[in-house]
Design a protein around this motif. Sequence first.
Motif, mmCIF file in Angstrom:
data_model
loop_
_atom_site.group_PDB
_atom_site.id
_atom_site.type_symbol
_atom_site.label_atom_id
_atom_site.label_comp_id
_atom_site.label_asym_id
_atom_site.label_seq_id
_atom_site.Cartn_x
_atom_site.Cartn_y
_atom_site.Cartn_z
ATOM 1 N N UNK A 56 0.804 -1.026 -0.095
ATOM 2 C CA UNK A 56 -0.106 -0.450 -0.049
ATOM 3 C C UNK A 56 0.765 1.450 0.310
ATOM 4 N N UNK A 57 2.303 1.313 0.866
ATOM 5 C CA UNK A 57 2.765 2.244 0.810
ATOM 6 C C UNK A 57 3.439 2.441 -0.560
ATOM 7 N N UNK A 58 3.597 1.533 -1.121
ATOM 8 C CA UNK A 58 4.422 1.329 -3.208
ATOM 9 C C UNK A 58 3.601 2.186 -3.793
ATOM 10 N N UNK A 59 2.488 2.741 -3.533
ATOM 11 C CA UNK A 59 1.251 2.709 -4.019
ATOM 12 C C UNK A 59 0.545 1.943 -5.105
ATOM 13 N N UNK A 60 0.786 1.010 -5.254
ATOM 14 C CA UNK A 60 0.268 -0.095 -6.333
ATOM 15 C C UNK A 60 -1.705 -0.349 -6.409
ATOM 16 N N UNK A 61 -2.406 -0.598 -7.084
ATOM 17 C CA UNK A 61 -3.395 -0.414 -7.009
ATOM 18 C C UNK A 61 -3.723 -1.966 -7.156
ATOM 19 N N UNK A 467 17.241 3.415 3.968
ATOM 20 C CA UNK A 467 16.880 3.726 4.697
ATOM 21 C C UNK A 467 18.602 4.859 3.330
ATOM 22 N N UNK A 468 18.456 3.993 2.540
ATOM 23 C CA UNK A 468 19.437 5.062 1.519
ATOM 24 C C UNK A 468 18.549 6.130 0.959
ATOM 25 N N UNK A 469 19.298 6.899 0.821
ATOM 26 C CA UNK A 469 19.431 8.461 0.693
ATOM 27 C C UNK A 469 19.351 8.293 -1.656
ATOM 28 N N UNK A 470 19.841 6.493 -1.520
ATOM 29 C CA UNK A 470 19.288 6.130 -2.740
ATOM 30 C C UNK A 470 18.680 4.999 -3.408
ATOM 31 N N UNK A 474 11.812 4.371 -3.571
ATOM 32 C CA UNK A 474 11.115 5.631 -3.720
ATOM 33 C C UNK A 474 11.159 5.977 -4.544
ATOM 34 N N UNK A 475 11.558 5.335 -6.406
ATOM 35 C CA UNK A 475 11.644 5.851 -7.410
ATOM 36 C C UNK A 475 10.093 5.512 -7.870
ATOM 37 N N UNK A 476 9.941 3.877 -7.495
ATOM 38 C CA UNK A 476 8.719 3.453 -8.249
ATOM 39 C C UNK A 476 7.625 4.187 -7.045
ATOM 40 N N UNK A 477 7.673 4.741 -6.162
ATOM 41 C CA UNK A 477 7.064 5.439 -5.186
ATOM 42 C C UNK A 477 6.580 6.999 -6.316
ATOM 43 N N UNK A 478 7.385 7.062 -6.932
ATOM 44 C CA UNK A 478 7.863 8.374 -7.147
ATOM 45 C C UNK A 478 6.280 8.372 -8.748
#
Length: 564
Positions: A56-61, A467-470, A474-478
């Motif tokens: 859910x946090x990743x945002x997939x439907x 935890x990483x800044x890379x 996070x990129x997939x989430x965006x």
Amino acid sequence: MTDELQNTSVTSNPASDAAWWTSAVVYQIYPRSFADSNGDGIGDIGGIRSHLDYLAELGVDVIWLSPIYPSPQHDNGYDIRDYENIDPVFGDLDQFDALLAEVHDRGMKLVMDLVVNHTSDEHPWFIESASSTDNPKRDWYWWRTPGANGTPPNAWVSAFSGPAWTMDATTGEYYLHLFAAQQPDLNWENPEVRQAVYAMMRSWLDRGVDGFRMDVINLIAKRIELIDGDERGEGLGFTMGPQIHDFMAEMHREVFAGREGNFLTVGEMPGVSVEEAALFTDPARKELDMVFQFEHVSLDSGESKFDPLERDLPALKKNLAKWQYGLAATGWNSLYLDNHDQPRLVSRFGNDAEFRYESATLWALVLHLQRGTPYVYQGEEIGMTNVRFGSIEDYRDIESINHYREAVDEFDRSPASVLEGVYARGRDNARTPMQWDDTEHAGFTAGTPWIAVNPNYPVLNVLADRKSHRSVFDFYQRLIELRHSDPVVALGDFELLEPDHPQLFAFTRQRDGVTLTVVANASDEPLSEALPPQLTAGDLVLSNYPVSDELVLRPWEARLYRTR
Ligand code: NOJ
């Protein structure tokens, strides 16, 4: 631009008319390898339930589950012995219902795998069919008398090596199996078979599931009588028989017509052409919402998939663009690079060593910014990589094992060279356990995993990534947020730029006066020249490097611009 790539300037549907799945992202779970809740070393429903908040946090439907039905597991559940139950290794129907409710509570949908080209040889239908030549279910499968000298009825080979026909001693006849001998093909020309399958599908929809991913569904229609020599017709003779569209339309009528709800149907179709896909996914024909095609993941196959070729970027770009253009006016694409049958995208198309983060996110941007419904395969969202196990004994996949045995024992190839092919293309690359953290077995199981964990788990795991800044996650989430919020991502018209450029993957999406531009340097070297200014016009929306005005893209740098 070549003729083949001519965009016939098609205008897509207005957003208000668009189907819900045009702005949806699907996440595929391979249950055996996702998370184990009871310590038996095999992932299960309990494990999936404990990670729903993560999804859910990743945002997939939508979540698509690879098969969890009772199965002898010769092909990890793609050999089903009972369509209406859950294999005890994964849980039971009560746990399934709880999972479904918890998925729905989080606003997500659940899609089941539908494997009906074949059953397991332990399915009661096949046991009956095999019992005698006059059994009422004899015609539910493909039985044929032996050829001259007792040979198989034709020369078809199974996808998992060896002949596609096996002799059954009880009646002295051969049955057809396009996959393993334990996966006999159903005869879809028999209307009783079709009705039995439709009834089973309705029962899952009654239970509340939201649709089906249909395994090798174009193989259900065969040209079985046109089988030898020149008479074999197009292709291999066992895909896309003349009745395929009738079967798909009938299934739609019998299973979905008149049913309230937002469903998803996606048909896996090896060998499908873009012209055929446009028919299958034309909403007016009421067959399927989308198909999985195989052209872009076959470009790097040599004589077989286990003899890989170097990646050819222009060929890959042009192929993906062909599908974008071909399904622009009518139909819809599904977008994938990874799944449970493919090697990991970052190892195959990127650089899984020095540029793992950059190349994983580059391909994510390139894929998710196309027009179609993106599919994320478990572990892709943290940039999981291929694995190289020391010996064939460490592998579990029937396809790789059979290929190895045939190549080494029958064709005298050296074990080391055959293993190289398995390293590059074997399906177990995608099936090593999900890497959750750096504890033993990557937090996948408290027991002994059914297949070893990729040894890179101490550094490559969900916890470390987040935890990483890379963070790849996070990129997939965006990207998923963008598909939800921006109708240009969901529906904009696609145009490929610089088709022949050997490093640059660039394209635009346009709609209502807005242009999104993707520029991506899919190589280990800086881009050979500065980007022309029109490709970097507008606001930088997303990038996998720290923001820069440089017009020379760094290795695996990918940027998304938006301009009005
Ligand atoms: C395609 C599935 O994706 C694959 O995993 C399976 O082995 C074959 N179909 C046979 O069901």
